[in-house]
Enzyme design. Structure first.
Site, short mmCIF file in Angstrom:
data_model
loop_
_atom_site.label_atom_id
_atom_site.label_comp_id
_atom_site.label_asym_id
_atom_site.label_seq_id
_atom_site.Cartn_x
_atom_site.Cartn_y
_atom_site.Cartn_z
N ARG A 1 76.41 -78.09 -58.50
CA ARG A 1 77.67 -78.65 -58.18
C ARG A 1 77.90 -79.74 -57.21
O ARG A 1 77.34 -79.47 -56.19
CB ARG A 1 78.63 -77.48 -57.85
CG ARG A 1 80.22 -77.82 -57.79
CD ARG A 1 80.45 -78.16 -56.36
NE ARG A 1 81.93 -78.26 -56.30
CZ ARG A 1 82.39 -78.74 -55.05
NH1 ARG A 1 81.69 -78.83 -54.10
NH2 ARG A 1 83.85 -78.88 -54.81
N GLY B 1 80.62 -82.00 -55.02
CA GLY B 1 82.17 -82.20 -55.00
C GLY B 1 82.47 -83.58 -54.71
O GLY B 1 81.76 -84.51 -55.32
N ASP B 2 83.72 -83.88 -54.18
CA ASP B 2 84.21 -85.33 -54.04
C ASP B 2 83.66 -86.14 -52.74
O ASP B 2 83.64 -87.17 -52.72
CB ASP B 2 85.86 -85.18 -53.67
CG ASP B 2 86.04 -84.38 -52.73
OD1 ASP B 2 85.57 -83.13 -52.42
OD2 ASP B 2 86.79 -84.90 -51.61
N GLY C 1 87.48 -80.00 -54.17
CA GLY C 1 86.82 -81.45 -54.65
C GLY C 1 87.05 -81.93 -56.09
O GLY C 1 86.99 -82.81 -56.10
N THR D 1 84.46 -79.22 -44.81
CA THR D 1 83.88 -80.49 -44.50
C THR D 1 84.29 -81.41 -43.17
O THR D 1 85.28 -81.41 -42.80
CB THR D 1 84.43 -81.45 -45.90
OG1 THR D 1 83.74 -80.63 -47.04
CG2 THR D 1 84.03 -82.70 -45.79
N THR E 1 89.13 -83.91 -47.60
CA THR E 1 88.61 -82.47 -47.41
C THR E 1 89.51 -81.64 -48.45
O THR E 1 90.81 -81.86 -48.11
CB THR E 1 88.52 -82.16 -45.95
OG1 THR E 1 88.31 -80.73 -45.99
CG2 THR E 1 89.84 -82.21 -45.23
N GLY E 2 88.92 -80.94 -48.84
CA GLY E 2 89.73 -79.92 -49.88
C GLY E 2 88.96 -79.52 -51.25
O GLY E 2 87.77 -79.96 -51.46
N1 ASP Z 1 85.67 -81.48 -50.68
C1 ASP Z 1 84.51 -80.80 -50.29
C2 ASP Z 1 84.11 -80.45 -51.69
O1 ASP Z 1 84.84 -80.10 -52.40
C3 ASP Z 1 85.11 -79.35 -49.69
C4 ASP Z 1 85.56 -79.60 -48.31
O2 ASP Z 1 86.48 -80.56 -48.15
O3 ASP Z 1 85.53 -78.69 -47.60
O4 ASP Z 1 82.63 -80.29 -51.69
#
Ligand code: ASP
Length: 350
Positions: A243, A245-246, A269, A215, A266-267
């Site tokens: 789905r 994410g965050d 989510g 992300t 980022t991570g």
């Molecule tokens: N946080 C993002 C998600 O879960 C993924 C990412 O940070 O790369 O969609």
């Protein structure tokens, strides 16, 4: 007697007027204001041995270009929101990151993009989820912030709104890249291996972070003392069933408030949603009266680690302090402050 009464009263009014002026006006000498920007290009299993020298340089150059371009907007007196958008658009256009071109594939072999943006001065926010044909999801999030009656739009409806607002629409294949397709194939193979023994939840939890993240995001402080944050993503490789994410969730992946800080995450989510990571960091800054670094470290390295959620954040406060903690192996990141050079880093040791 009258004089004694009126003097403190007039002082009280004067002090009220000054407080209000401080609350609503811009800093007196905006030339000296501590403009700053930080960006990220995702966190995950990012280790030096996985890169050729050329690849590493290419990532670093792109991060540097994005942070310098965002900074230029601030240096020329532009808003933190505009700086965040231009920096993110450079990363959306680059195939190296999981946003725009280079977005990860869904289980069904398409791309579904999410983005959000927030203005710390007004707390106005815009978010978009699951769009397939909008060239720049961060641009759409911003238009939602400015021109929609709503904060968050999704799927087809969001695309109709993008079309109505004259944003660029593209075929879904516009976001295709061979390396992401390869990642999808590997991820599906892994999921099928675990599917036999595990439920969906456990299978996705066990997917190596290498398949998940990338992300992009930016946070900035402008000359007027205003903060902004934005995030854009393709989400998680092999995601299913629509789905989300965050990244498009205000308070989870993105948050900005001039009273505290601006954060882009980022991570993994699902954890960032459940622990409302971005808003939690800002709430700690505001209510616990601790530094940005302390607040961000606590959430990323204590709260999330304990919960099992991997990833990181970039955060900035109204003094221009920047914190970029992550609990994964690496995080693509860069920052630039008034009077300083662009600082670019990828690995933990940097
Ligand atoms: N946080 C993002 C998600 O879960 C993924 C990412 O940070 O790369 O969609």
């Amino acid at each position: 007697m009258r004089k004694i009464l009126t003097l403190p009263l007039s002082l009280a009014f004067l002090s009220l007027a000054c407080n209000q002026a401080a609350a609503f006006s811009t800093p007196a000498n905006s030339e000296q204001s501590p403009i700053a920007i930080a960006i990220h290009g995702g966190a995950g299993t990012i280790a030096k041995e996985n890169f050729t020298e050329q690849q590493e340089q290419a990532y670093r150059q792109k991060l540097e270009e994005a942070v310098n371009t965002g900074y230029k907007v601030l240096a020329e007196g532009g808003s933190s929101t505009d700086a965040v958008i231009v920096a993110i658009q450079i990363l959306e256009a680059s195939p190296y990151f999981n946003a725009g071109v280079g977005a990860v594939y869904t289980y069904d072999g398409t791309h579904e993009l999410d983005a959000s943006i927030m203005d710390g001065a007004t707390l106005e926010a815009g978010a978009v989820s699951g769009v397939k044909n909008v060239a720049s999801p961060i641009a759409l999030a911003n238009v939602i912030k400015d021109r929609s009656a709503h904060v968050m739009l999704s799927g087809e409806g969001a695309q109709d709104f993008a079309k109505e607002q004259g944003l660029e629409l593209v075929d879904n294949s516009f976001f295709d890249t061979p390396h992401r397709k390869l990642q999808l194939d590997k991820a599906i193979e892994k999921l099928h291996q675990s599917d036999e023994k595990q439920n969906d939840k456990a299978a996705y939890q066990n997917l190596d972070t290498h398949f998940k993240y990338g992300t992009v995001g930016a946070v900035a402080l402008d000359k007027e003392g205003n903060l902004a944050a934005g995030t854009s993503t393709g989400g998680m490789t092999a995601k299913r069933f629509g789905r989300i994410g965050d990244s498009p969730i205000i308070g989870a992946g993105t948050y900005a408030n001039n009273q505290s800080c601006a954060v882009s995450a980022t991570g993994h989510g699902e954890f960032f949603i459940r622990y409302h990571v971005a808003a939690d960091i800002c709430a700690r800054v505001q209510y616990q009266n601790i530094s940005l670094q302390q607040a961000a470290d606590t959430v990323v390295n204590d709260v999330l680690v304990e919960a099992g959620g991997s990833g990181g954040v970039i955060a900035i406060d109204s003094q221009g302090n920047i914190a970029m903690p992550f609990n994964s192996k690496g995080m693509y990141r860069a920052s630039k402050k008034l009077g300083g050079n662009a600082e670019v880093a990828i690995f933990k040791s940097e």
